[in-house]
Write an enzyme that holds these catalytic residues in place. Structure first.
Site, PDB file in Angstrom:
ATOM      1  N   ARG A 207      45.242  15.811  33.329  1.00 55.65           N
ATOM      2  CA  ARG A 207      45.447  16.070  31.897  1.00 55.65           C
ATOM      3  C   ARG A 207      46.545  17.105  31.656  1.00 55.65           C
ATOM      4  NH1 ARG A 207      40.796  14.381  28.602  1.00 55.65           N
ATOM      5  NH2 ARG A 207      40.478  12.314  29.445  1.00 55.65           N
TER       6      ARG A 207
ATOM      7  N   ARG B 283      46.329  18.918  25.249  1.00 58.69           N
ATOM      8  CA  ARG B 283      46.258  19.772  24.061  1.00 58.69           C
ATOM      9  C   ARG B 283      46.501  21.257  24.311  1.00 58.69           C
ATOM     10  NH1 ARG B 283      41.020  16.764  21.599  1.00 58.69           N
ATOM     11  NH2 ARG B 283      40.658  16.600  23.819  1.00 58.69           N
TER      12      ARG B 283
ATOM     13  N   ARG C 217      51.646  15.611  18.817  1.00 55.96           N
ATOM     14  CA  ARG C 217      50.314  15.130  18.417  1.00 55.96           C
ATOM     15  C   ARG C 217      50.060  15.355  16.923  1.00 55.96           C
ATOM     16  NH1 ARG C 217      46.197  13.283  17.231  1.00 55.96           N
ATOM     17  NH2 ARG C 217      44.186  13.272  18.305  1.00 55.96           N
TER      18      ARG C 217
ATOM     19  N   ASP D 254      45.778   6.100  28.841  1.00 56.90           N
ATOM     20  CA  ASP D 254      44.333   6.323  28.937  1.00 56.90           C
ATOM     21  C   ASP D 254      43.701   5.205  29.751  1.00 56.90           C
ATOM     22  OD1 ASP D 254      42.270   8.292  27.590  1.00 56.90           O
ATOM     23  OD2 ASP D 254      41.324   6.341  27.811  1.00 56.90           O
TER      24      ASP D 254
ATOM     25  N   TYR E 266      32.018   2.000  30.043  1.00 57.08           N
ATOM     26  CA  TYR E 266      32.565   2.042  28.682  1.00 57.08           C
ATOM     27  C   TYR E 266      32.443   0.695  27.992  1.00 57.08           C
ATOM     28  CZ  TYR E 266      34.458   6.752  28.969  1.00 57.08           C
ATOM     29  OH  TYR E 266      34.581   8.104  29.044  1.00 57.08           O
TER      30      TYR E 266
HETATM   31  O1  CP3 Z   1      46.099  13.356  33.243  1.00 59.34           O
HETATM   32  C1  CP3 Z   1      46.968  13.121  32.392  1.00 59.34           C
HETATM   33  O2  CP3 Z   1      47.665  14.004  31.861  1.00 59.34           O
HETATM   34  C2  CP3 Z   1      47.295  11.658  32.072  1.00 59.34           C
HETATM   35  C3  CP3 Z   1      46.702  11.126  30.884  1.00 59.34           C
HETATM   36  C4  CP3 Z   1      45.213  10.826  30.840  1.00 59.34           C
HETATM   37  C5  CP3 Z   1      44.483  10.861  29.634  1.00 59.34           C
HETATM   38  N1  CP3 Z   1      43.241  10.354  29.868  1.00 59.34           N
HETATM   39  C6  CP3 Z   1      45.028  11.315  28.355  1.00 59.34           C
HETATM   40  C7  CP3 Z   1      44.104  11.683  27.293  1.00 59.34           C
HETATM   41  C8  CP3 Z   1      44.350  10.366  31.825  1.00 59.34           C
HETATM   42  C9  CP3 Z   1      44.577  10.199  33.322  1.00 59.34           C
HETATM   43  C10 CP3 Z   1      43.105  10.057  31.198  1.00 59.34           C
HETATM   44  C11 CP3 Z   1      41.962   9.482  31.924  1.00 59.34           C
HETATM   45  C12 CP3 Z   1      40.687   9.301  31.211  1.00 59.34           C
HETATM   46  N2  CP3 Z   1      40.474   8.930  29.901  1.00 59.34           N
HETATM   47  C13 CP3 Z   1      39.433   9.373  31.837  1.00 59.34           C
HETATM   48  C14 CP3 Z   1      39.212   9.652  33.323  1.00 59.34           C
HETATM   49  C15 CP3 Z   1      39.333  11.076  33.673  1.00 59.34           C
HETATM   50  C16 CP3 Z   1      38.217  11.941  33.198  1.00 59.34           C
HETATM   51  O3  CP3 Z   1      38.474  12.740  32.292  1.00 59.34           O
HETATM   52  O4  CP3 Z   1      37.132  11.854  33.782  1.00 59.34           O
HETATM   53  C17 CP3 Z   1      38.456   9.113  30.871  1.00 59.34           C
HETATM   54  C18 CP3 Z   1      36.949   9.113  31.090  1.00 59.34           C
HETATM   55  C19 CP3 Z   1      39.130   8.822  29.650  1.00 59.34           C
HETATM   56  C20 CP3 Z   1      38.536   8.416  28.333  1.00 59.34           C
HETATM   57  C21 CP3 Z   1      38.863   9.417  27.306  1.00 59.34           C
HETATM   58  N3  CP3 Z   1      40.126   9.587  26.748  1.00 59.34           N
HETATM   59  C22 CP3 Z   1      38.026  10.419  26.759  1.00 59.34           C
HETATM   60  C23 CP3 Z   1      36.554  10.590  27.082  1.00 59.34           C
HETATM   61  C24 CP3 Z   1      38.811  11.180  25.868  1.00 59.34           C
HETATM   62  C25 CP3 Z   1      38.387  12.396  25.099  1.00 59.34           C
HETATM   63  C26 CP3 Z   1      38.229  12.106  23.648  1.00 59.34           C
HETATM   64  C27 CP3 Z   1      38.270  13.398  22.842  1.00 59.34           C
HETATM   65  O5  CP3 Z   1      37.946  13.283  21.662  1.00 59.34           O
HETATM   66  O6  CP3 Z   1      38.654  14.452  23.360  1.00 59.34           O
HETATM   67  C28 CP3 Z   1      40.116  10.654  25.874  1.00 59.34           C
HETATM   68  C29 CP3 Z   1      41.257  11.117  25.061  1.00 59.34           C
HETATM   69  C30 CP3 Z   1      42.439  11.618  25.805  1.00 59.34           C
HETATM   70  N4  CP3 Z   1      42.972  10.998  26.906  1.00 59.34           N
HETATM   71  C31 CP3 Z   1      43.252  12.746  25.451  1.00 59.34           C
HETATM   72  C32 CP3 Z   1      44.290  12.779  26.386  1.00 59.34           C
HETATM   73  C33 CP3 Z   1      45.458  13.738  26.412  1.00 59.34           C
HETATM   74  C34 CP3 Z   1      43.055  13.664  24.263  1.00 59.34           C
HETATM   75  C35 CP3 Z   1      43.784  13.027  23.121  1.00 59.34           C
HETATM   76  C36 CP3 Z   1      44.078  13.966  21.974  1.00 59.34           C
HETATM   77  O7  CP3 Z   1      45.155  14.598  21.963  1.00 59.34           O
HETATM   78  O8  CP3 Z   1      43.237  14.021  21.051  1.00 59.34           O
END
Ligand code: CP3
Length: 346
Positions: free
Chosen positions: A24, A28, A37, A73, A150
């Site tokens: 990540r 943020r 964003r 994602d 999911y």
């Molecule tokens: O690592 C990186 O920088 C690459 C980008 C990346 C994101 N998600 C961006 C993201 C990667 C590799 C992921 C993987 C991901 N997404 C996983 C596996 C890793 C883990 O965390 O266990 C999972 C389970 C997801 C599904 C997902 N996407 C969730 C549960 C969420 C959170 C939702 C929330 O409300 O916070 C996301 C959103 C997400 N994916 C964000 C980012 C940067 C936040 C988006 C924002 O700016 O609001």
């Protein structure tokens, strides 16, 4: 031309410095990310190649990470399969329709992808074009089991009751779903490698929900198929299995190049156990919350991990999970510098 430092480490080769990237890293906690964003929602940022490429590059420019992980994602390959993906502010992902029986599974589309027409392929091509040759570009996908969670639950879950109900009432249906997901995930990853990714990481975020017998039946065979199928492409494959220390020994037997673990695992002990038989490299595993403490403690912990792991080749520094939004940017900078200075300091 030498391969990027991180790729050398994936292959177990000695490197000039210890490579570091953090999960990540485009997120943020970073003001430059917040700026983009503020103007676009998360899915738009993923779908527009120029925006995805820009935020992918930001942390590499800012801190000098050894890799860029493409901004995307794990849920996105579900969209071309016929599942609508939404992110609700403050709540997280929501998917529809939920996939609950054989009929639902039969309707899922066997999607395939072309690197030059898919938004993700275009984003990867743009990043690889901008990225220095010594930096690696990482593509990624979710593991079949995590994706099935999911698809069936329709959102994140505390106890995975619905997907486990499917597992325990109609295991053949769950296998059919995992099989279809695996096929599409392999194509999703292959497209990313064709578009210029130098390595790929598979995220198994919900592996810890499974009993060992269920992990062996519903997770391991599909992971094996992904890594086995992609291996001939010659690009390193990393498996990140979260909270799944119990399965580390079995994961080490998969045809992976790198095992990435969360912070609950004693990484040095794990490596010692599997010397010569397991993956060529390991990645991890600082607790991301250490970045919220004081600088001195953070660097002390980072150095402990380095001294236990980085004195032999085949090691990549990372966190045990994603960096949290409250993380001070200056702590990230101090961590990257500390890891990069490690060899000269010993
Ligand atoms: O690592 C990186 O920088 C690459 C980008 C990346 C994101 N998600 C961006 C993201 C990667 C590799 C992921 C993987 C991901 N997404 C996983 C596996 C890793 C883990 O965390 O266990 C999972 C389970 C997801 C599904 C997902 N996407 C969730 C549960 C969420 C959170 C939702 C929330 O409300 O916070 C996301 C959103 C997400 N994916 C964000 C980012 C940067 C936040 C988006 C924002 O700016 O609001």
């Amino acid at each position: 031309m030498d391969a990027p430092t991180l790729i050398q480490a994936c292959r177990g080769q000695a490197t000039r410095h210890v490579p570091i990237w953090i999960m990540r890293q485009a997120g943020r906690y970073l003001p430059a990310y917040q700026e983009v964003r503020a103007k676009h929602d998360f899915l738009t940022m993923c779908h527009v190649p120029e925006l995805a490429a820009e935020v992918t590059l930001q942390p590499v420019r800012e801190f000098g990470f050894d890799a860029a992980i493409i901004f995307s994602d794990i849920l996105l390959p579900l969209e071309p399969m016929g599942i609508e993906v939404q992110f609700i502010e403050g709540k997280g992902p929501r998917l529809a329709p939920q996939i609950r029986n054989m009929q639902d599974i039969a309707k899922l589309i066997d999607a395939d992808f072309d690197p030059s027409s898919c938004f993700l392929g275009q984003a990867l091509q743009a990043v690889r074009h901008e990225l220095a040759a010594d930096k690696a570009l990482i593509g990624f996908a979710g593991a079949p089991w995590t994706m099935a969670c999911y698809a069936v639950e329709g959102m994140g879950s505390r106890d995975y009751a619905v997907v486990k109900q499917l597992m325990n009432t109609d295991p053949a249906a769950l296998h059919a779903l995992l099989d279809k997901l695996t096929t599409v995930l392999i194509r999703w990853l292959r497209m990313q490698l064709d578009a210029g990714a130098d390595a790929f990481q598979v995220f198994d975020s919900w592996a810890d929900a499974l009993a060992p017998m269920d992990y062996r039946e519903f997770a391991l065979p599909y992971l094996r198929r992904i890594f086995e199928t992609l291996r001939p492409m010659g690009k390193p494959g990393i498996l990140f299995s979260k909270d799944a220390g119990a399965f580390a020994a079995e994961n080490c037997q998969l045809p992976i190049d790198v095992l990435a673990v969360d912070w609950r695992v004693d990484l040095a002990a794990l490596r010692k156990q599997h010397t010569g038989t397991g993956p060529t490299a390991y990645q991890g595993n600082l607790d991301p919350l250490a970045l919220l403490g004081n600088r001195e403690t953070l660097l002390e912990k980072a150095k402990r991990i380095l001294s236990e792991n980085a004195t032999t080749p085949g090691y990549i520094f990372n966190l045990g999970h994603g960096v949290t939004p409250a993380t001070p940017v200056e702590n990230v900078r101090a961590l990257v510098d500390c890891v990069h200075e490690f060899r000269s300091a010993t």
